[in-house]
Design a protein around this motif. Structure first.
Motif, PDB file in Angstrom:
ATOM      1  N   GLU A 177       0.854  -1.186   0.000  1.00 40.76           N
ATOM      2  CA  GLU A 177       0.000   0.000   0.000  1.00 40.76           C
ATOM      3  C   GLU A 177       0.883   1.226   0.000  1.00 40.76           C
ATOM      4  N   THR A 209      -6.048  -7.464 -11.132  1.00 40.31           N
ATOM      5  CA  THR A 209      -6.904  -6.560 -10.377  1.00 40.31           C
ATOM      6  C   THR A 209      -6.038  -5.718  -9.454  1.00 40.31           C
ATOM      7  N   THR A 211      -6.598  -2.152  -6.560  1.00 40.02           N
ATOM      8  CA  THR A 211      -7.403  -1.076  -5.997  1.00 40.02           C
ATOM      9  C   THR A 211      -6.526   0.157  -5.908  1.00 40.02           C
ATOM     10  N   TRP A 257     -11.549   4.849  -3.788  1.00 40.66           N
ATOM     11  CA  TRP A 257     -10.674   3.679  -3.855  1.00 40.66           C
ATOM     12  C   TRP A 257     -11.331   2.684  -4.797  1.00 40.66           C
ATOM     13  N   GLN A 258     -10.884   2.735  -6.034  1.00 40.86           N
ATOM     14  CA  GLN A 258     -11.562   2.031  -7.123  1.00 40.86           C
ATOM     15  C   GLN A 258     -10.797   0.777  -7.524  1.00 40.86           C
ATOM     16  N   GLN A 259     -11.519  -0.335  -7.675  1.00 46.42           N
ATOM     17  CA  GLN A 259     -10.879  -1.558  -8.160  1.00 46.42           C
ATOM     18  C   GLN A 259     -10.926  -1.571  -9.681  1.00 46.42           C
ATOM     19  N   ILE A 291      -3.984   0.785  -2.967  1.00 44.53           N
ATOM     20  CA  ILE A 291      -4.599   0.469  -1.686  1.00 44.53           C
ATOM     21  C   ILE A 291      -4.466  -1.031  -1.424  1.00 44.53           C
ATOM     22  N   CYS A 292      -4.062  -1.383  -0.202  1.00 41.37           N
ATOM     23  CA  CYS A 292      -3.950  -2.794   0.179  1.00 41.37           C
ATOM     24  C   CYS A 292      -4.006  -2.903   1.702  1.00 41.37           C
ATOM     25  N   SER A 294      -6.932  -4.333   5.176  1.00 41.85           N
ATOM     26  CA  SER A 294      -8.237  -4.776   5.638  1.00 41.85           C
ATOM     27  C   SER A 294      -8.534  -4.102   6.964  1.00 41.85           C
ATOM     28  N   GLU A 298     -14.029  -3.218   5.516  1.00 41.83           N
ATOM     29  CA  GLU A 298     -13.694  -3.425   4.114  1.00 41.83           C
ATOM     30  C   GLU A 298     -12.399  -4.214   3.967  1.00 41.83           C
ATOM     31  N   ASN A 299     -12.250  -4.864   2.813  1.00 45.86           N
ATOM     32  CA  ASN A 299     -11.055  -5.659   2.519  1.00 45.86           C
ATOM     33  C   ASN A 299     -10.531  -5.262   1.151  1.00 45.86           C
ATOM     34  N   TYR A 300      -9.276  -4.843   1.107  1.00 50.84           N
ATOM     35  CA  TYR A 300      -8.653  -4.427  -0.148  1.00 50.84           C
ATOM     36  C   TYR A 300      -7.417  -5.287  -0.396  1.00 50.84           C
TER      37      TYR A 300
END
Length: 315
Positions: A177, A209, A211, A257-259, A291-292, A294, A298-300
């Motif tokens: 992150e 993928t 985020t 924070w968009q995936q 972003i990384c 949890s 929420e979980n990223y």
């Protein structure tokens, strides 16, 4: 002329020959290997134990001549004790004897190919006979006197039915992150190198993928809190150092924070391949912030690169 499998012999006992039978078996499988069981474990002596199971064997070491072999469970021939100061690998294999090819019987047997002791030993793949199926490679520690001290390398080879999909065959997650390291626009960065093996020509799907959001303009080490600030970066797939056609794109992110997702289908030949991502910042806008983490709500997950097998390549 040939006879179909499942049709009884005629009055002259003419029916399915062993060769035709092998061709029919081969048509149902894309590669040889273990089908079920055949787990290899050590014991209190110098033999390995192989559990009951079935495998597909290419007795001639080539496609089109496969046989199905069942092993009821039992011991391998004895191996040498471990070298006093060096380790080695043993490969345990199974063979189907054939009277028509000069063997003394028609039995299924086990064998072991012992590697050369070394500080960093190699698996003796090149020394294994071509007409066998490999069941396991066992690491033999220095000074071994009982095979229960040996451990498998976890690289068992499994047979694949023709047309079947192996599902997920490789996954690389980068748990980071923070801001990207691509602050200088247009310079390529290569990340998440991942090696995978295909037993036959295959159709694979590449997935990525991440985020992300934009970095702050006044503090590029933090994510922005201003919805008007934007960032854009390029990410694309490469296979064996070359871009995958249609496997890349520019992604624009802002405060949210968009995936983002990227996927591509690619036909590959049998063998070892390396997939990676090629990234660079698009020159306008802010840098990208990944972003990384949890928390309670929420979980990223980190940036994730996956390789999915989608079946035999018929193109």
């Amino acid at each position: 002329m040939t006879t179909a499998l499942g049709i009884r012999p005629d009055a002259k006992s003419q029916g399915v020959s062993p060769q035709v039978h092998r061709h029919i078996i081969s048509a149902q499988w894309a590669s040889d290997g273990i089908i079920q069981g055949l787990t290899v474990t050590g014991g209190t002596g110098l033999t390995y134990s192989v559990a009951a199971g079935t495998a597909l064997i290419q007795p001639d070491g080539q496609k089109g001549e496969a046989v199905l072999a069942y092993w009821p469970g039992g011991q391998t021939p004895a191996v040498a004790a471990g070298n006093a100061g060096l380790s080695r690998y043993d490969i345990i294999w199974m063979r189907a004897h054939d009277l028509d090819k000069g063997d003394a019987d028609n039995q299924v047997v086990l064998g072991v190919t012992q590697g050369t002791p070394a500080a960093d030993p190699d698996v003796p793949i090149d020394q294994v006979p071509s007409d066998v199926v490999r069941l396991a490679a066992m690491l033999v520690p220095a000074g071994m006197t009982q095979t229960k001290s040996c451990s498998t390398d976890g690289a068992e080879r499994y047979a694949m039915p023709y047309g079947a999909s192996k599902g997920l065959i490789a996954r690389n997650v980068r748990n980071y992150e923070g801001p990207s390291n691509i602050a200088d626009g247009d310079k390529d960065y290569f990340e998440q190198d991942t090696v995978f093996y295909l037993p036959t020509d295959r159709l694979v799907e590449l997935r990525y993928t991440a985020t992300a959001c934009a970095c702050r303009h006044d503090n590029p080490k933090k994510p922005t809190e201003d919805a008007t600030q934007m960032a854009c970066w390029y990410v694309g797939f490469q296979i064996d150092g070359k871009d995958v056609q249609g496997g890349g794109g520019q992604f624009q992110v802002s405060r949210a924070w968009q995936q983002v997702h990227l996927n591509a289908l690619v036909s590959l030949q049998a063998g070892w391949h390396t997939v990676r991502t090629r990234n660079h910042r698009v020159t306008w806008g802010e840098n990208v912030y990944f972003i990384c983490h949890s928390d309670g709500k929420e979980n990223y997950p980190g940036r994730t690169l996956e390789v999915w097998d989608r079946g035999v390549n018929v193109g």
